[in-house]
Design a protein around this motif. Structure first.
Motif, PDB file in Angstrom:
ATOM      1  N   ARG A  48       0.713  -1.133   0.064  1.00 37.36           N
ATOM      2  CA  ARG A  48      -0.119  -0.109  -0.227  1.00 37.36           C
ATOM      3  C   ARG A  48       0.894   1.179  -0.031  1.00 37.36           C
ATOM      4  O   ARG A  48       0.687   1.969  -0.832  1.00 37.36           O
ATOM      5  N   GLY A  49       1.734   1.410   0.832  1.00 37.66           N
ATOM      6  CA  GLY A  49       2.933   2.296   0.971  1.00 37.66           C
ATOM      7  C   GLY A  49       3.563   2.714  -0.462  1.00 37.66           C
ATOM      8  O   GLY A  49       3.577   3.697  -0.915  1.00 37.66           O
ATOM      9  N   TYR A  50       4.136   1.438  -0.958  1.00 37.19           N
ATOM     10  CA  TYR A  50       4.915   1.345  -2.145  1.00 37.19           C
ATOM     11  C   TYR A  50       4.028   2.012  -3.137  1.00 37.19           C
ATOM     12  O   TYR A  50       4.581   3.040  -4.048  1.00 37.19           O
ATOM     13  N   ASP A  51       2.946   1.656  -3.411  1.00 36.52           N
ATOM     14  CA  ASP A  51       1.942   1.953  -4.647  1.00 36.52           C
ATOM     15  C   ASP A  51       1.654   3.540  -4.302  1.00 36.52           C
ATOM     16  O   ASP A  51       1.451   4.273  -5.242  1.00 36.52           O
ATOM     17  N   LEU A  52       1.344   4.072  -2.959  1.00 34.60           N
ATOM     18  CA  LEU A  52       0.924   5.561  -2.976  1.00 34.60           C
ATOM     19  C   LEU A  52       2.133   6.384  -2.991  1.00 34.60           C
ATOM     20  O   LEU A  52       2.036   7.562  -3.303  1.00 34.60           O
ATOM     21  N   LEU A  53       3.554   5.838  -3.031  1.00 40.14           N
ATOM     22  CA  LEU A  53       4.625   6.835  -3.333  1.00 40.14           C
ATOM     23  C   LEU A  53       4.774   7.418  -4.732  1.00 40.14           C
ATOM     24  O   LEU A  53       5.160   8.622  -4.707  1.00 40.14           O
ATOM     25  N   TYR A  54       4.179   6.705  -5.549  1.00 39.17           N
ATOM     26  CA  TYR A  54       4.164   7.372  -6.875  1.00 39.17           C
ATOM     27  C   TYR A  54       3.035   8.455  -7.160  1.00 39.17           C
ATOM     28  O   TYR A  54       2.810   8.822  -8.133  1.00 39.17           O
ATOM     29  N   LEU A  55       2.119   8.922  -6.042  1.00 47.74           N
ATOM     30  CA  LEU A  55       1.296  10.141  -6.151  1.00 47.74           C
ATOM     31  C   LEU A  55       2.055  11.227  -6.138  1.00 47.74           C
ATOM     32  O   LEU A  55       1.843  12.051  -7.077  1.00 47.74           O
ATOM     33  N   CYS A  56       3.247  11.536  -5.568  1.00 52.68           N
ATOM     34  CA  CYS A  56       4.306  12.570  -5.555  1.00 52.68           C
ATOM     35  C   CYS A  56       4.935  12.525  -6.982  1.00 52.68           C
ATOM     36  O   CYS A  56       5.320  11.674  -7.595  1.00 52.68           O
ATOM     37  N   ASN A  57       4.882  13.721  -7.745  1.00 49.94           N
ATOM     38  CA  ASN A  57       5.485  13.980  -8.765  1.00 49.94           C
ATOM     39  C   ASN A  57       4.844  13.259 -10.328  1.00 49.94           C
ATOM     40  O   ASN A  57       5.261  13.247 -11.114  1.00 49.94           O
ATOM     41  N   GLY A  58       3.598  12.633  -9.935  1.00 45.91           N
ATOM     42  CA  GLY A  58       2.995  12.110 -10.996  1.00 45.91           C
ATOM     43  C   GLY A  58       3.694  10.960 -11.629  1.00 45.91           C
ATOM     44  O   GLY A  58       3.484  10.932 -13.065  1.00 45.91           O
ATOM     45  N   ARG A  59       4.778  10.238 -11.164  1.00 52.32           N
ATOM     46  CA  ARG A  59       5.716   9.438 -11.884  1.00 52.32           C
ATOM     47  C   ARG A  59       4.852   7.973 -12.142  1.00 52.32           C
ATOM     48  O   ARG A  59       4.078   7.781 -11.266  1.00 52.32           O
ATOM     49  N   PRO A  60       5.085   7.376 -13.218  1.00 50.89           N
ATOM     50  CA  PRO A  60       4.499   6.122 -13.296  1.00 50.89           C
ATOM     51  C   PRO A  60       4.974   5.062 -12.449  1.00 50.89           C
ATOM     52  O   PRO A  60       6.087   5.062 -11.978  1.00 50.89           O
ATOM     53  N   ILE A  61       4.358   4.072 -11.931  1.00 52.13           N
ATOM     54  CA  ILE A  61       4.550   3.330 -11.011  1.00 52.13           C
ATOM     55  C   ILE A  61       5.263   1.912 -11.439  1.00 52.13           C
ATOM     56  O   ILE A  61       4.993   1.630 -12.668  1.00 52.13           O
ATOM     57  N   THR A  62       6.286   1.326 -11.115  1.00 51.90           N
ATOM     58  CA  THR A  62       6.827   0.197 -11.552  1.00 51.90           C
ATOM     59  C   THR A  62       6.232  -0.816 -10.418  1.00 51.90           C
ATOM     60  O   THR A  62       6.692  -0.838  -9.365  1.00 51.90           O
ATOM     61  N   PRO A  63       5.267  -1.463 -10.878  1.00 48.35           N
ATOM     62  CA  PRO A  63       4.661  -2.635 -10.120  1.00 48.35           C
ATOM     63  C   PRO A  63       5.537  -3.440  -9.218  1.00 48.35           C
ATOM     64  O   PRO A  63       6.667  -3.937  -9.752  1.00 48.35           O
ATOM     65  N   LEU A  64       5.269  -3.631  -7.845  1.00 43.61           N
ATOM     66  CA  LEU A  64       6.203  -4.297  -7.138  1.00 43.61           C
ATOM     67  C   LEU A  64       6.205  -5.511  -7.537  1.00 43.61           C
ATOM     68  O   LEU A  64       7.191  -6.407  -7.397  1.00 43.61           O
ATOM     69  N   GLU A  65       5.123  -6.444  -8.041  1.00 43.14           N
ATOM     70  CA  GLU A  65       5.059  -7.632  -8.485  1.00 43.14           C
ATOM     71  C   GLU A  65       6.087  -7.923  -9.685  1.00 43.14           C
ATOM     72  O   GLU A  65       6.524  -9.129 -10.159  1.00 43.14           O
ATOM     73  N   SER A  66       6.469  -6.821 -10.478  1.00 38.98           N
ATOM     74  CA  SER A  66       6.902  -7.144 -11.654  1.00 38.98           C
ATOM     75  C   SER A  66       8.812  -6.803 -11.323  1.00 38.98           C
ATOM     76  O   SER A  66       9.598  -7.264 -12.068  1.00 38.98           O
ATOM     77  N   ARG A  67       9.080  -6.876 -10.179  1.00 40.17           N
ATOM     78  CA  ARG A  67      10.545  -6.824  -9.729  1.00 40.17           C
ATOM     79  C   ARG A  67      10.843  -8.282  -9.649  1.00 40.17           C
ATOM     80  O   ARG A  67      10.075  -9.001  -8.959  1.00 40.17           O
ATOM     81  N   LYS A  68      12.319  -8.333  -9.914  1.00 38.38           N
ATOM     82  CA  LYS A  68      12.594  -9.945  -9.840  1.00 38.38           C
ATOM     83  C   LYS A  68      13.026 -10.047  -8.513  1.00 38.38           C
ATOM     84  O   LYS A  68      12.752 -11.235  -7.876  1.00 38.38           O
ATOM     85  N   VAL A  69      13.320  -9.136  -7.372  1.00 39.50           N
ATOM     86  CA  VAL A  69      13.674  -9.237  -6.252  1.00 39.50           C
ATOM     87  C   VAL A  69      13.088  -8.255  -5.492  1.00 39.50           C
ATOM     88  O   VAL A  69      12.836  -7.245  -5.818  1.00 39.50           O
ATOM     89  N   MET A  70      12.559  -8.616  -4.210  1.00 36.71           N
ATOM     90  CA  MET A  70      11.817  -7.431  -3.280  1.00 36.71           C
ATOM     91  C   MET A  70      12.926  -6.473  -2.991  1.00 36.71           C
ATOM     92  O   MET A  70      14.199  -6.706  -2.656  1.00 36.71           O
ATOM     93  N   PRO A  71      12.925  -5.081  -2.911  1.00 39.81           N
ATOM     94  CA  PRO A  71      13.867  -4.070  -2.997  1.00 39.81           C
ATOM     95  C   PRO A  71      14.160  -4.327  -1.353  1.00 39.81           C
ATOM     96  O   PRO A  71      13.474  -4.519  -0.591  1.00 39.81           O
ATOM     97  N   ASN A  72      15.331  -3.976  -1.329  1.00 41.94           N
ATOM     98  CA  ASN A  72      16.090  -4.072   0.113  1.00 41.94           C
ATOM     99  C   ASN A  72      15.587  -2.648   0.805  1.00 41.94           C
ATOM    100  O   ASN A  72      16.573  -1.899   1.193  1.00 41.94           O
TER     101      ASN A  72
END
Length: 183
Positions: free
Chosen positions: A118-142
């Protein structure tokens, strides 16, 4: 606050202001007695008379060390529009600001994936940047998602000019308007 006429009380207007800012400055308590302030991307939501602000940060570093010792933070969102050569209503600048106090909780994806996402998805409200879906990442970000909970009583906002509707929140382009020298 000296200029009480500039205070913004309406939560709808404050929410609209938060949509227009590009980053948040977060102040933490440093061990040496001085505040430690960092600018960060953010996302937010308002629910149950609380402002929830989400940030992201790596799992190591000074910021994490400070937050693990003292979770109290102060948030500062602001934008400033300067027009020194074209006064508008007796002013040469315009601003919007929101200040909030709260406590930051570090959320690890391995412990609370739902809140992390939820927090990850909301981070992209700021600056109107396109979101890179968490599910599309090969590894969970550290990284951690920081969830900051602020009681509405600990949120204050100001604007140079009175804000009455959400249409008043964006800055006026004084160079596109007919000159207005009234105070």
């Amino acid at each position: 606050m000296i200029h009480f006429e500039r205070e913004v009380f309406d939560p709808v207007l404050i929410e609209e202001m938060l949509k227009h800012f590009h980053h948040v400055n977060i102040a933490m308590n440093d061990e040496d007695g001085y505040p430690y302030v960092v600018p960060l991307n953010y996302g937010f939501e308002i629910k149950n008379d609380k402002l929830f602000v989400y940030i992201h940060c790596m799992k190591i570093g000074k910021k994490i060390n400070l937050l693990q010792k003292d979770a109290r933070v102060c948030l500062e969102f602001s934008a400033f529009n300067d027009f020194p050569d074209r006064p508008y209503k007796g002013h040469r600048h315009d601003y919007r600001s929101v200040i909030a106090k709260g406590r930051l909780k570090l959320v690890d994806a391995n412990e609370d994936l739902e809140t992390f996402k939820r927090g990850y998805d909301l981070l992209y409200l700021c600056n109107g940047r396109p979101i890179t879906p968490l599910e599309s990442r090969k590894v969970m970000p550290n990284l951690y998602i920081g969830k900051i909970e602020c009681d509405w009583n600990d949120v204050s906002a100001k604007s140079e000019f009175p804000l009455r509707t959400i249409e008043d929140v964006p800055f006026v382009d004084v160079y596109e308007m007919e000159e207005d020298t009234t105070s």
